[in-house]
Write a protein that holds these residues in place. Structure first.
Motif, PDB file in Angstrom:
ATOM      1  N   ALA A  77      95.269  82.709  -0.382  1.00  0.00           N
ATOM      2  CA  ALA A  77      95.837  81.703   0.325  1.00  0.00           C
ATOM      3  C   ALA A  77      97.339  81.774   0.188  1.00  0.00           C
ATOM      4  CB  ALA A  77      95.471  80.541  -0.675  1.00  0.00           C
ATOM      5  N   GLY A  78      97.926  82.767  -0.125  1.00  0.00           N
ATOM      6  CA  GLY A  78      99.303  83.244   0.097  1.00  0.00           C
ATOM      7  C   GLY A  78     100.177  82.981  -1.128  1.00  0.00           C
ATOM      8  N   LEU A  79      99.348  82.450  -2.267  1.00  0.00           N
ATOM      9  CA  LEU A  79     100.189  81.930  -3.362  1.00  0.00           C
ATOM     10  C   LEU A  79     100.722  83.158  -4.345  1.00  0.00           C
ATOM     11  CD1 LEU A  79      98.163  78.918  -4.295  1.00  0.00           C
ATOM     12  CD2 LEU A  79     100.303  79.170  -2.953  1.00  0.00           C
ATOM     13  N   ILE A  80     101.770  83.028  -4.820  1.00  0.00           N
ATOM     14  CA  ILE A  80     102.102  84.177  -5.745  1.00  0.00           C
ATOM     15  C   ILE A  80     101.370  83.415  -7.054  1.00  0.00           C
ATOM     16  CG2 ILE A  80     103.932  84.819  -7.216  1.00  0.00           C
ATOM     17  CD1 ILE A  80     105.790  84.136  -4.938  1.00  0.00           C
ATOM     18  N   THR A  81     100.539  84.107  -7.594  1.00  0.00           N
ATOM     19  CA  THR A  81      99.422  83.767  -8.614  1.00  0.00           C
ATOM     20  C   THR A  81      99.828  84.535  -9.866  1.00  0.00           C
ATOM     21  OG1 THR A  81      97.710  83.763  -6.596  1.00  0.00           O
ATOM     22  CG2 THR A  81      97.017  83.645  -8.913  1.00  0.00           C
ATOM     23  N   LEU A  82      99.874  83.710 -11.188  1.00  0.00           N
ATOM     24  CA  LEU A  82     100.241  84.210 -12.211  1.00  0.00           C
ATOM     25  C   LEU A  82      98.874  84.047 -13.356  1.00  0.00           C
ATOM     26  CD1 LEU A  82     103.775  82.563 -12.733  1.00  0.00           C
ATOM     27  CD2 LEU A  82     103.290  84.573 -11.652  1.00  0.00           C
ATOM     28  N   ALA A  83      98.436  85.210 -13.394  1.00  0.00           N
ATOM     29  CA  ALA A  83      97.266  85.075 -14.410  1.00  0.00           C
ATOM     30  C   ALA A  83      97.268  85.734 -15.738  1.00  0.00           C
ATOM     31  CB  ALA A  83      96.115  85.772 -13.764  1.00  0.00           C
ATOM     32  N   SER A  84      97.245  84.601 -16.706  1.00  0.00           N
ATOM     33  CA  SER A  84      97.621  85.337 -18.105  1.00  0.00           C
ATOM     34  C   SER A  84      96.146  84.976 -19.002  1.00  0.00           C
ATOM     35  CB  SER A  84      98.697  84.256 -18.841  1.00  0.00           C
ATOM     36  OG  SER A  84      98.914  83.173 -18.092  1.00  0.00           O
ATOM     37  N   PHE A  85      95.798  86.166 -19.039  1.00  0.00           N
ATOM     38  CA  PHE A  85      94.484  86.200 -19.947  1.00  0.00           C
ATOM     39  C   PHE A  85      94.449  87.488 -20.889  1.00  0.00           C
ATOM     40  CE2 PHE A  85      93.874  84.310 -15.841  1.00  0.00           C
ATOM     41  CZ  PHE A  85      93.241  83.346 -16.189  1.00  0.00           C
ATOM     42  N   ILE A  86      93.795  87.223 -22.063  1.00  0.00           N
ATOM     43  CA  ILE A  86      93.849  88.471 -23.055  1.00  0.00           C
ATOM     44  C   ILE A  86      93.242  89.690 -21.971  1.00  0.00           C
ATOM     45  CG2 ILE A  86      93.088  89.635 -25.135  1.00  0.00           C
ATOM     46  CD1 ILE A  86      92.963  86.698 -26.184  1.00  0.00           C
ATOM     47  N   SER A  87      92.198  89.514 -21.299  1.00  0.00           N
ATOM     48  CA  SER A  87      91.584  90.240 -20.586  1.00  0.00           C
ATOM     49  C   SER A  87      91.563  91.716 -21.213  1.00  0.00           C
ATOM     50  CB  SER A  87      92.149  90.728 -19.283  1.00  0.00           C
ATOM     51  OG  SER A  87      93.610  90.600 -19.035  1.00  0.00           O
ATOM     52  N   PRO A  88      90.909  91.894 -22.305  1.00  0.00           N
ATOM     53  CA  PRO A  88      90.828  93.074 -23.219  1.00  0.00           C
ATOM     54  C   PRO A  88      90.330  94.331 -22.849  1.00  0.00           C
ATOM     55  CG  PRO A  88      89.061  91.580 -23.949  1.00  0.00           C
ATOM     56  CD  PRO A  88      89.786  90.808 -22.778  1.00  0.00           C
ATOM     57  N   TYR A  89      89.330  94.187 -21.710  1.00  0.00           N
ATOM     58  CA  TYR A  89      88.806  95.456 -21.304  1.00  0.00           C
ATOM     59  C   TYR A  89      89.494  95.960 -20.051  1.00  0.00           C
ATOM     60  CZ  TYR A  89      84.876  93.924 -24.315  1.00  0.00           C
ATOM     61  OH  TYR A  89      84.456  93.382 -25.579  1.00  0.00           O
ATOM     62  N   GLN A  90      89.476  97.314 -19.935  1.00  0.00           N
ATOM     63  CA  GLN A  90      90.213  97.990 -18.793  1.00  0.00           C
ATOM     64  C   GLN A  90      89.311  97.765 -17.489  1.00  0.00           C
ATOM     65  OE1 GLN A  90      92.849  99.908 -18.353  1.00  0.00           O
ATOM     66  NE2 GLN A  90      92.820 100.735 -16.725  1.00  0.00           N
ATOM     67  N   ALA A  91      87.779  97.933 -17.737  1.00  0.00           N
ATOM     68  CA  ALA A  91      86.971  97.790 -16.559  1.00  0.00           C
ATOM     69  C   ALA A  91      87.328  96.318 -16.203  1.00  0.00           C
ATOM     70  CB  ALA A  91      85.439  97.833 -17.106  1.00  0.00           C
ATOM     71  N   GLY A  92      87.311  95.363 -16.727  1.00  0.00           N
ATOM     72  CA  GLY A  92      87.466  93.984 -16.303  1.00  0.00           C
ATOM     73  C   GLY A  92      88.822  93.883 -15.316  1.00  0.00           C
ATOM     74  N   ARG A  93      89.925  94.474 -16.052  1.00  0.00           N
ATOM     75  CA  ARG A  93      91.295  94.310 -15.073  1.00  0.00           C
ATOM     76  C   ARG A  93      90.972  95.009 -13.873  1.00  0.00           C
ATOM     77  NH1 ARG A  93      92.940  95.310 -20.844  1.00  0.00           N
ATOM     78  NH2 ARG A  93      93.267  97.616 -20.128  1.00  0.00           N
ATOM     79  N   GLU A  94      90.318  96.207 -13.872  1.00  0.00           N
ATOM     80  CA  GLU A  94      90.131  97.086 -12.937  1.00  0.00           C
ATOM     81  C   GLU A  94      89.269  96.114 -11.934  1.00  0.00           C
ATOM     82  OE1 GLU A  94      88.670 100.768 -14.067  1.00  0.00           O
ATOM     83  OE2 GLU A  94      90.578 101.319 -14.680  1.00  0.00           O
ATOM     84  N   ALA A  95      88.237  95.454 -12.220  1.00  0.00           N
ATOM     85  CA  ALA A  95      87.383  94.865 -11.236  1.00  0.00           C
ATOM     86  C   ALA A  95      88.341  93.620 -10.769  1.00  0.00           C
ATOM     87  CB  ALA A  95      86.380  94.267 -11.886  1.00  0.00           C
ATOM     88  N   ALA A  96      89.225  93.189 -11.292  1.00  0.00           N
ATOM     89  CA  ALA A  96      89.935  91.888 -10.869  1.00  0.00           C
ATOM     90  C   ALA A  96      90.913  92.515  -9.909  1.00  0.00           C
ATOM     91  CB  ALA A  96      91.187  91.350 -12.132  1.00  0.00           C
ATOM     92  N   LYS A  97      91.452  93.760 -10.044  1.00  0.00           N
ATOM     93  CA  LYS A  97      92.455  94.450  -9.261  1.00  0.00           C
ATOM     94  C   LYS A  97      91.666  94.641  -7.990  1.00  0.00           C
ATOM     95  CE  LYS A  97      95.600  98.510  -8.998  1.00  0.00           C
ATOM     96  NZ  LYS A  97      96.196  99.611  -9.909  1.00  0.00           N
ATOM     97  N   LYS A  98      90.422  95.125  -7.960  1.00  0.00           N
ATOM     98  CA  LYS A  98      89.518  95.634  -6.840  1.00  0.00           C
ATOM     99  C   LYS A  98      89.185  94.331  -6.211  1.00  0.00           C
ATOM    100  CE  LYS A  98      85.511  97.889  -5.571  1.00  0.00           C
ATOM    101  NZ  LYS A  98      84.016  98.054  -5.956  1.00  0.00           N
TER     102      LYS A  98
END
Ligand SMILES: Nc1ncnc2c1ncn2[C@@H]1O[C@H](COP(=O)(O)OP(=O)(O)OP(=O)(O)O)[C@@H](O)[C@H]1O
Ligand SMILES: [Mg+2]
Length: 191
Positions: free
Chosen positions: A96-117
């Motif tokens: 949508a064009g927004l600067i999005t700030l996501a604050s989550f413990i997100s403890p697993y590397q795989a989860g963060r990588e999936a978000a990045k993807k």
């Protein structure tokens, strides 16, 4: 599985929305232990960007568990699903064009990588908000470490559930060494 479903493109795309807003739609993904400072820093970053006229939106772990993710707990599969949904939502916000700030413990590397993807690596910055367990437990801003130590909270990250440190983050913010203001400056320097 996606069957009999076809993506329907519009004529207005991300680039067009970004031109309208005069900014790039990106996700700053803050990860770290509970009490490391993710939400505190995101709130300040949001204020600073807003004052500069930027369209910015904050997604916060606790807040999303009131609604979108209220059916999820803190077991490993629920945490995976929590972050999967948030990764998809963050991707929509960035689109949508927004600067999005996501604050989550997100403890697993795989989860963060999936978000990045989901977001696309060009539009995703992984920011490790770093403080050790002892410091976080001393700060204990929500009294959660106290409760977890008494056995009142199961699957508590750092105590009874794992936290996988980012292997190659775009930025490390050491909140044991830096003031809040310097932490915020570091994040803003990144974009
Ligand atoms: N440099 C710093 N940056 C951010 N917070 C700091 C810093 N130094 C000390 N603090 C303190 O650390 C605490 C961080 O709490 P905060 O709620 O932001 O953590 P969190 O990472 O969002 O935790 P949770 O995962 O439970 O939501 C606050 O009490 C804050 O005042
Ligand atoms: Mg928080």
């Amino acid at each position: 599985m996606v069957e009999n479903i076809k993506w329907h493109s519009g004529e207005i795309n991300k680039v067009a929305r970004e031109q309208l807003l005069g900014q790039q739609g990106i996700v700053l993904w803050f990860t770290g232990l509970s009490g490391s400072g993710k939400s505190t820093i995101a709130v300040e970053v949001e204020k600073r960007l807003y004052r500069k006229g930027k369209a910015v939106y904050r997604l916060d772990g606790d807040n999303l568990r009131f609604g979108l993710n209220k059916d999820l707990g803190f077991t490993a599969p629920d945490r995976v699903e929590n972050i999967r949904r948030i990764g998809e939502v963050a991707a929509l916000f960035a689109d949508a064009g927004l600067i999005t700030l996501a604050s989550f413990i997100s403890p697993y590397q795989a989860g963060r990588e999936a978000a990045k993807k989901a977001v696309g690596s060009d539009n995703f910055k992984e920011i490790y908000i770093k403080a050790d367990l002892k410091t976080c437990a001393q700060r204990d801003p929500k009294g959660l470490y106290q409760k977890a130590k008494k056995g009142e909270i199961k699957n508590f990250t750092g105590l009874s559930a794992p936290y996988e440190e980012p292997e190659n983050p775009d930025l490390i913010v050491d909140t044991q060494k830096l003031s809040l203001e310097d932490s915020v400056d570091l994040v803003l320097d990144l974009i």
